[in-house]
Enzyme design. Structure first.
Site, short mmCIF file in Angstrom:
data_model
loop_
_atom_site.label_atom_id
_atom_site.label_comp_id
_atom_site.label_asym_id
_atom_site.label_seq_id
_atom_site.Cartn_x
_atom_site.Cartn_y
_atom_site.Cartn_z
N SER A 129 2.96 -2.48 1.88
CA SER A 129 2.63 -1.67 3.05
C SER A 129 3.81 -1.53 4.00
CB SER A 129 1.46 -2.34 3.79
OG SER A 129 1.32 -1.80 5.08
N TYR A 154 -2.20 -10.34 7.65
CA TYR A 154 -2.27 -9.30 6.60
C TYR A 154 -0.85 -8.85 6.25
CZ TYR A 154 -2.25 -4.53 4.84
OH TYR A 154 -1.94 -3.39 4.12
N LYS A 158 1.70 -9.34 2.69
CA LYS A 158 2.44 -8.29 1.97
C LYS A 158 3.92 -8.68 1.85
CE LYS A 158 -0.98 -5.59 1.08
NZ LYS A 158 -1.49 -5.53 -0.31
C1 WQD Z 1 -3.50 4.26 13.20
C2 WQD Z 1 -3.31 4.72 14.64
C3 WQD Z 1 -4.10 3.16 16.29
C4 WQD Z 1 -8.34 3.49 15.30
C5 WQD Z 1 -2.98 -0.38 9.27
C6 WQD Z 1 -2.19 -1.28 8.36
C7 WQD Z 1 -1.65 -0.49 7.19
C8 WQD Z 1 -2.78 0.19 6.49
C9 WQD Z 1 -3.54 1.09 7.46
C10 WQD Z 1 -4.10 -0.66 4.71
C11 WQD Z 1 -2.85 3.59 15.56
C12 WQD Z 1 -4.89 4.46 16.34
C13 WQD Z 1 -6.97 3.66 15.29
C14 WQD Z 1 -9.09 3.91 16.43
C15 WQD Z 1 -7.07 4.66 17.48
N1 WQD Z 1 -3.63 -0.79 5.93
N2 WQD Z 1 -6.35 4.25 16.36
N3 WQD Z 1 -8.43 4.48 17.48
O1 WQD Z 1 -2.84 0.15 12.26
O2 WQD Z 1 -1.31 2.10 11.60
O3 WQD Z 1 -2.13 0.57 9.82
O4 WQD Z 1 -4.01 0.26 8.54
O5 WQD Z 1 -3.97 0.20 3.91
O6 WQD Z 1 -1.03 -1.38 6.30
O7 WQD Z 1 -1.08 -1.80 9.06
O8 WQD Z 1 -3.72 2.13 10.93
O9 WQD Z 1 -5.64 3.65 11.19
O10 WQD Z 1 -5.78 1.35 12.25
O11 WQD Z 1 -4.29 3.07 13.24
O12 WQD Z 1 -6.48 5.17 18.46
O13 WQD Z 1 -10.35 3.78 16.51
O14 WQD Z 1 -4.56 5.14 15.15
O15 WQD Z 1 -3.83 2.70 17.61
O16 WQD Z 1 -1.95 4.14 16.51
P1 WQD Z 1 -2.46 1.21 11.29
P2 WQD Z 1 -4.96 2.53 11.88
#
Ligand code: WQD
Length: 340
Positions: A129, A154, A158
């Site tokens: 990731s 997590y 990785k």
């Molecule tokens: C994306 C953006 C949040 C939810 C993680 C892991 C990565 C992968 C995907 C597995 C951020 C914003 C999110 C919400 C929001 N894991 N957000 N409101 O954290 O970039 O990545 O998940 O495959 O390895 O690190 O993904 O989708 O959680 O967040 O504003 O209800 O959306 O702040 O900026 P992230 P995410």
């Protein structure tokens, strides 16, 4: 037909695993799924059989149990490769339950590596990731961008996983650093099945749009970006799945161990995702800006030159297709619940 190369797909009933199994079959491989169904549903496999018009062999086994896995592998004859997806993947949950992540993600990989050595399996593809980069000083990130101290257990699993592979498999492994996987198969038959309240942005968007969630909370608009919200590199899960087939083909001709960024190369803000979702699906989203989420980095997106040139792989879809397919999948789940 049965001389198709056998590929073990651990976690093959999961979000990325299921989409990859479809692409493997279409590319002439014989995927064999090993999944303990701790984070996936068996009916997804029925859907995959419908999609591919084929019978898909699967075993409900936990990758951590070496004896069971060794016995299983012994009965499978020639194994051409392993794609190892099976792992927990929630950043937030890993902070709350670190040992659950170290135990599951590290032990399962160690077991797979031992089996790869035991059975002299020539190819291993590992799901890593972009989280390994943390907040990089320079964007876009290349595979040479320094890996930073993980921001969550997590992310650490990785990083350790990549090191375990580089220490163990000198020839015949590909590490794919996924950016943000989103979307679903265009058929609407398979997609992401978050358990409980989704942590990730896109399933939260679709569940808000369909009324399961009251309101999307956007975590912070005071970042140093064009609209103040975080940037991510959102990649369609089907593009991501295809990268795994390309990784196997790369290992056909290259006896090496390599790492590749698998993203689109574009950084998209949260607000842009929301607006695009509303436009392509003609729905209004109820959202509110709230304070930042702890652990979020400001922005990350990939330099995909290496995967483009060496894997001969490039993302074909953009966020419009991914958000259309994600919505179509959410509507399908709703339809299924209503007709159940
Ligand atoms: C994306 C953006 C949040 C939810 C993680 C892991 C990565 C992968 C995907 C597995 C951020 C914003 C999110 C919400 C929001 N894991 N957000 N409101 O954290 O970039 O990545 O998940 O495959 O390895 O690190 O993904 O989708 O959680 O967040 O504003 O209800 O959306 O702040 O900026 P992230 P995410």
């Amino acid at each position: 037909m049965e001389n198709r190369p056998k590929i073990i797909v651990t976690g093959g009933a999961g979000f990325i695993g299921s989409h990859t199994v479809i692409e493997l079959i279409e590319a002439g491989y014989l995927p064999i799924i090993i999944d303990n169904f701790s984070n996936s549903q068996e009916w997804i496999i029925d859907r995959m059989c419908i999609l591919t018009q084929s019978k898909i062999t699967y075993y409900s086994v936990d990758c951590k149990s070496y004896e069971t896995m060794h016995e299983l592998f012994s009965g499978l004859g020639d194994i051409a490769g392993v794609i190892h997806f099976a792992a927990f993947k929630s950043v937030g949950e890993s902070v709350a339950s670190p040992l659950k992540y170290y135990n599951n993600n590290i032990i399962s990989l160690a077991t797979i590596l031992q089996l790869v050595l035991d059975f002299k399996i020539p190819k291993l593809v590992f799901s890593s990731s972009c989280t390994v980069y943390g907040q990089a000083n320079q964007l876009p990130v290349t595979e040479l961008t320094p890996v930073k101290a993980a921001e969550s257990p997590y992310g650490y699993t990785k990083q350790v996983g990549e090191q375990m592979i580089n220490d163990t498999i000198k020839e015949g492994a590909v590490i794919l650093r996924y950016f943000n996987p989103i979307g679903a198969h265009s058929s609407g038959l398979i997609g992401e099945l978050p358990i409980g309240k989704p942590e990730n942005l896109v399933p939260y968007i679709t569940q808000t749009a369909i009324g399961i969630r009251k309101q999307l909370q956007i975590y912070g608009n005071d970042y140093n970006t064009s609209d103040g919200t975080c940037l991510r590199d959102y990649i369609h899960v089907v593009d991501l799945a295809k990268a795994h087939v390309k990784a196997l083909k790369f290992l056909d001709d290259n006896n090496t161990t390599e790492t590749f960024n698998v993203g689109t190369g574009k950084g998209i803000s949260v607000l842009e995702m929301v607006k695009t979702f509303e436009t392509v699906n003609n729905v209004k989203l109820n959202y509110k800006i709230v304070p930042r989420r702890e652990g979020d980095i400001e922005q990350i997106y990939a330099d995909t030159t290496k995967a483009n040139s060496i894997l001969k792989w490039k993302a074909q879809y953009g966020i419009k297709e991914a958000l259309r397919d994600a919505w179509n999948w959410e509507l399908n789940i709703q339809q299924m619940k209503l007709s159940a």
